[in-house]
Write a protein that holds these residues in place. Structure first.
Motif, PDB file in Angstrom:
ATOM      1  N   ALA A  58       0.693  -5.693  -7.646  1.00 38.77           N
ATOM      2  CA  ALA A  58       2.257  -5.523  -7.524  1.00 38.77           C
ATOM      3  C   ALA A  58       2.588  -4.072  -6.725  1.00 38.77           C
ATOM      4  N   GLY A  59       1.776  -4.198  -5.608  1.00 35.37           N
ATOM      5  CA  GLY A  59       1.585  -2.962  -4.891  1.00 35.37           C
ATOM      6  C   GLY A  59       3.271  -2.681  -3.848  1.00 35.37           C
ATOM      7  N   GLY A  60       4.189  -3.452  -4.173  1.00 31.24           N
ATOM      8  CA  GLY A  60       5.268  -3.157  -3.417  1.00 31.24           C
ATOM      9  C   GLY A  60       5.207  -3.456  -1.911  1.00 31.24           C
ATOM     10  N   ARG A  61       5.503  -2.562  -1.221  1.00 26.52           N
ATOM     11  CA  ARG A  61       5.468  -2.543   0.263  1.00 26.52           C
ATOM     12  C   ARG A  61       3.993  -2.397   0.616  1.00 26.52           C
ATOM     13  N   GLY A  62       3.127  -1.945  -0.313  1.00 25.56           N
ATOM     14  CA  GLY A  62       1.667  -1.856   0.224  1.00 25.56           C
ATOM     15  C   GLY A  62       1.144  -0.330   0.431  1.00 25.56           C
ATOM     16  N   ASP A  63       1.909   0.491   0.022  1.00 28.23           N
ATOM     17  CA  ASP A  63       1.441   1.894   0.135  1.00 28.23           C
ATOM     18  C   ASP A  63       0.178   2.175  -0.320  1.00 28.23           C
ATOM     19  N   VAL A  64      -0.235   1.998  -1.481  1.00 33.66           N
ATOM     20  CA  VAL A  64      -1.612   2.462  -2.134  1.00 33.66           C
ATOM     21  C   VAL A  64      -2.711   1.671  -1.168  1.00 33.66           C
ATOM     22  N   SER A  65      -2.448   0.210  -1.147  1.00 41.30           N
ATOM     23  CA  SER A  65      -3.287  -0.317  -0.419  1.00 41.30           C
ATOM     24  C   SER A  65      -3.654   0.259   1.098  1.00 41.30           C
ATOM     25  N   TRP A  66      -2.458   0.476   1.781  1.00 42.02           N
ATOM     26  CA  TRP A  66      -2.710   1.192   3.014  1.00 42.02           C
ATOM     27  C   TRP A  66      -3.331   2.415   2.854  1.00 42.02           C
ATOM     28  N   GLU A  67      -3.218   3.204   1.930  1.00 45.58           N
ATOM     29  CA  GLU A  67      -3.789   4.595   1.864  1.00 45.58           C
ATOM     30  C   GLU A  67      -5.422   4.226   1.805  1.00 45.58           C
ATOM     31  N   HIS A  80      -7.224   1.131   2.370  1.00 47.23           N
ATOM     32  CA  HIS A  80      -7.851   0.644   3.180  1.00 47.23           C
ATOM     33  C   HIS A  80      -7.862   0.925   4.613  1.00 47.23           C
ATOM     34  N   THR A  81      -6.653   1.273   4.979  1.00 50.41           N
ATOM     35  CA  THR A  81      -6.399   1.722   6.357  1.00 50.41           C
ATOM     36  C   THR A  81      -6.778   2.967   6.708  1.00 50.41           C
ATOM     37  N   ARG A  82      -6.481   4.178   5.962  1.00 54.38           N
ATOM     38  CA  ARG A  82      -6.593   5.450   6.135  1.00 54.38           C
ATOM     39  C   ARG A  82      -8.215   5.733   6.028  1.00 54.38           C
ATOM     40  N   ARG A  83      -8.599   5.037   4.568  1.00 51.89           N
ATOM     41  CA  ARG A  83      -9.899   5.746   4.203  1.00 51.89           C
ATOM     42  C   ARG A  83     -10.926   4.666   4.246  1.00 51.89           C
ATOM     43  N   GLY A  84     -10.837   3.095   4.781  1.00 49.75           N
ATOM     44  CA  GLY A  84     -11.734   2.240   4.988  1.00 49.75           C
ATOM     45  C   GLY A  84     -12.439   1.808   3.669  1.00 49.75           C
ATOM     46  N   ILE A  85     -11.406   1.720   2.586  1.00 51.76           N
ATOM     47  CA  ILE A  85     -12.212   1.137   1.415  1.00 51.76           C
ATOM     48  C   ILE A  85     -11.634  -0.174   1.065  1.00 51.76           C
ATOM     49  N   ALA A  86     -12.464  -1.168   0.890  1.00 47.89           N
ATOM     50  CA  ALA A  86     -11.959  -2.772   0.830  1.00 47.89           C
ATOM     51  C   ALA A  86     -11.027  -2.797  -0.039  1.00 47.89           C
ATOM     52  N   CYS A  87     -10.056  -3.607  -0.161  1.00 48.17           N
ATOM     53  CA  CYS A  87      -8.862  -3.786  -0.893  1.00 48.17           C
ATOM     54  C   CYS A  87      -8.150  -4.952  -0.724  1.00 48.17           C
ATOM     55  N   THR A  88      -7.509  -5.401  -1.719  1.00 43.52           N
ATOM     56  CA  THR A  88      -6.558  -6.653  -1.802  1.00 43.52           C
ATOM     57  C   THR A  88      -5.242  -6.456  -2.469  1.00 43.52           C
ATOM     58  N   LEU A  89      -4.273  -6.741  -1.695  1.00 37.83           N
ATOM     59  CA  LEU A  89      -2.907  -6.526  -2.149  1.00 37.83           C
ATOM     60  C   LEU A  89      -2.249  -7.776  -3.005  1.00 37.83           C
ATOM     61  N   ILE A  90      -1.997  -7.739  -4.151  1.00 32.60           N
ATOM     62  CA  ILE A  90      -1.408  -8.845  -4.929  1.00 32.60           C
ATOM     63  C   ILE A  90       0.237  -8.406  -5.116  1.00 32.60           C
ATOM     64  N   GLU A  91       0.885  -9.119  -4.284  1.00 34.90           N
ATOM     65  CA  GLU A  91       2.289  -8.753  -4.162  1.00 34.90           C
ATOM     66  C   GLU A  91       2.930 -10.028  -3.720  1.00 34.90           C
ATOM     67  N   PRO A  92       4.232 -10.647  -4.291  1.00 37.38           N
ATOM     68  CA  PRO A  92       4.849 -11.682  -3.887  1.00 37.38           C
ATOM     69  C   PRO A  92       5.503 -11.440  -2.652  1.00 37.38           C
ATOM     70  N   ARG A  93       6.204 -10.152  -2.363  1.00 37.93           N
ATOM     71  CA  ARG A  93       7.065  -9.822  -1.240  1.00 37.93           C
ATOM     72  C   ARG A  93       6.312  -9.474   0.024  1.00 37.93           C
ATOM     73  N   PRO A  94       6.728  -9.677   1.103  1.00 42.10           N
ATOM     74  CA  PRO A  94       5.803  -9.351   2.264  1.00 42.10           C
ATOM     75  C   PRO A  94       5.614  -7.706   2.469  1.00 42.10           C
ATOM     76  N   ARG A  95       4.680  -7.508   2.960  1.00 39.48           N
ATOM     77  CA  ARG A  95       4.159  -6.093   3.166  1.00 39.48           C
ATOM     78  C   ARG A  95       5.135  -5.485   4.229  1.00 39.48           C
ATOM     79  N   LYS A  96       5.635  -4.014   3.949  1.00 41.28           N
ATOM     80  CA  LYS A  96       6.454  -3.589   4.759  1.00 41.28           C
ATOM     81  C   LYS A  96       5.907  -2.038   5.194  1.00 41.28           C
ATOM     82  N   LEU A  97       5.389  -1.860   6.380  1.00 40.00           N
ATOM     83  CA  LEU A  97       4.964  -0.566   6.793  1.00 40.00           C
ATOM     84  C   LEU A  97       6.087   0.442   6.888  1.00 40.00           C
ATOM     85  N   THR A  98       5.993   1.686   6.653  1.00 38.66           N
ATOM     86  CA  THR A  98       6.933   2.917   7.206  1.00 38.66           C
ATOM     87  C   THR A  98       6.461   3.295   8.474  1.00 38.66           C
ATOM     88  N   LYS A  99       7.556   4.149   9.034  1.00 33.55           N
ATOM     89  CA  LYS A  99       7.422   4.860  10.106  1.00 33.55           C
ATOM     90  C   LYS A  99       6.329   5.584  10.277  1.00 33.55           C
TER      91      LYS A  99
END
Length: 296
Positions: free
Chosen positions: A148-157, A159-178
């Motif tokens: 239930a990661g919402g827009r995907g902030d935790v998984s972004w921090e 996986h994307t920033r720290r290179g840690i394998a992660c899976t996001l479970i969230e029914p709504r589409p991911r939405k990146l911030t500026k």
């Protein structure tokens, strides 16, 4: 010998037990504790909280992704007078909850020690790395399950920033911030190649039964303000004895019982004696319940 009768409250319909001979007071007994010697008073009728069990999507005027027939929470038509009244109550309660977030019971962190709430995913990611054995341990096997990661902030921090394998479970589409898009552009990262996988579905017992392999491979199950999925996260982690870290926000107790936020957190923590709590360094609801193992 003087006997003191104790008055207690009991649920309607309750009956006293017969007093065994051993409860008869002797010369040195001045107070009876046996229920058979008490005066029974029925409890007053308990008021039902009209906001308990309402789907947050319907009460805010949005569209529930699950739909009226499939959603396990009650839907409200906010275009009716009753719906508008409930929505006003909901909004007032949300404002009250936001005020409570400034300082939770047990939180000894001072306001100047906390980052703004926009940094909570970053703070949570650092906590996960420090608590669960480092980035290598977190990324082992299937990695982190961000529920239930919402827009995907935790998984972004993670996986994307720290290179840690992660899976996001969230029914709504991911939405990146500026800021996230700027970071990715600066570091030559792309959405296609540097965002973690996402499963657009609801995390509940049915999903968990159908995806036992995903749960089994996860290094830790986490949730940052996962709302309606909160109790399912704790239940599934305890059932599978999986490491757990969840930051509860709004109260979504499955039985429909009305309770305060502190009572909600205690209810979740009571699911296993290995679950501990601490407070993270960001403003708002910052209590994290976590378990690194289940040996007590």
């Amino acid at each position: 010998t003087t006997t003191t009768t104790t008055t207690i409250a009991m649920l309607p319909g309750s009956q006293p037990a017969s007093c065994p001979d051993a409860c008869v007071p002797g010369p040195s007994v001045s107070t009876l504790t046996c229920i058979a010697h008490t005066t029974l008073l029925p409890l007053p009728n308990l008021e039902v909280d009209p906001l308990v069990g309402i789907c947050k999507f319907s009460i805010t005027g949005g569209r529930c992704p699950r739909g009226v027939g499939a959603c396990r929470f009650r839907h409200v038509d906010v275009l009716t007078p009753e719906g508008r009244r409930l929505r006003r109550q909901w909004e007032e309660r949300r404002l009250d909850e936001r005020r409570e977030r400034h300082q939770l019971d047990g939180d000894t962190l001072q306001a100047h020690e906390k980052q703004h709430k926009g940094a909570r995913a970053d703070v949570f990611a650092d906590f996960l790395i420090a608590t669960f054995g480092g980035a290598g341990t977190l990324g082992a096997e299937g990695g982190v399950l961000d529920v239930a990661g919402g827009r995907g902030d935790v998984s972004w921090e993670l996986h994307t920033r720290r290179g840690i394998a992660c899976t996001l479970i969230e029914p709504r589409p991911r939405k990146l911030t500026k800021p996230q898009r700027r970071y990715m552009a600066t570091h030559g990262l792309t959405e296609a190649g540097n965002l973690c996988p996402q499963v657009r579905d609801y995390f509940d017992a049915t999903w968990c039964d159908a995806h036992a392999d995903v749960l089994g491979a996860a290094s830790v199950i986490v949730g940052m303000h996962p709302d309606q999925a909160t109790e399912d996260i704790v239940d599934q982690a305890v059932r599978l004895k999986k490491p757990l870290a969840v930051v509860p926000c709004c109260v979504f107790e499955r039985s429909g019982q009305s309770m305060s936020y502190d009572a909600w957190a205690k209810h979740l923590q009571a699911k296993h004696p290995a679950i501990r709590q601490t407070f993270l360094r960001f403003a708002g609801k910052n209590r994290v319940l976590y378990a690194t193992s289940y040996s007590v």
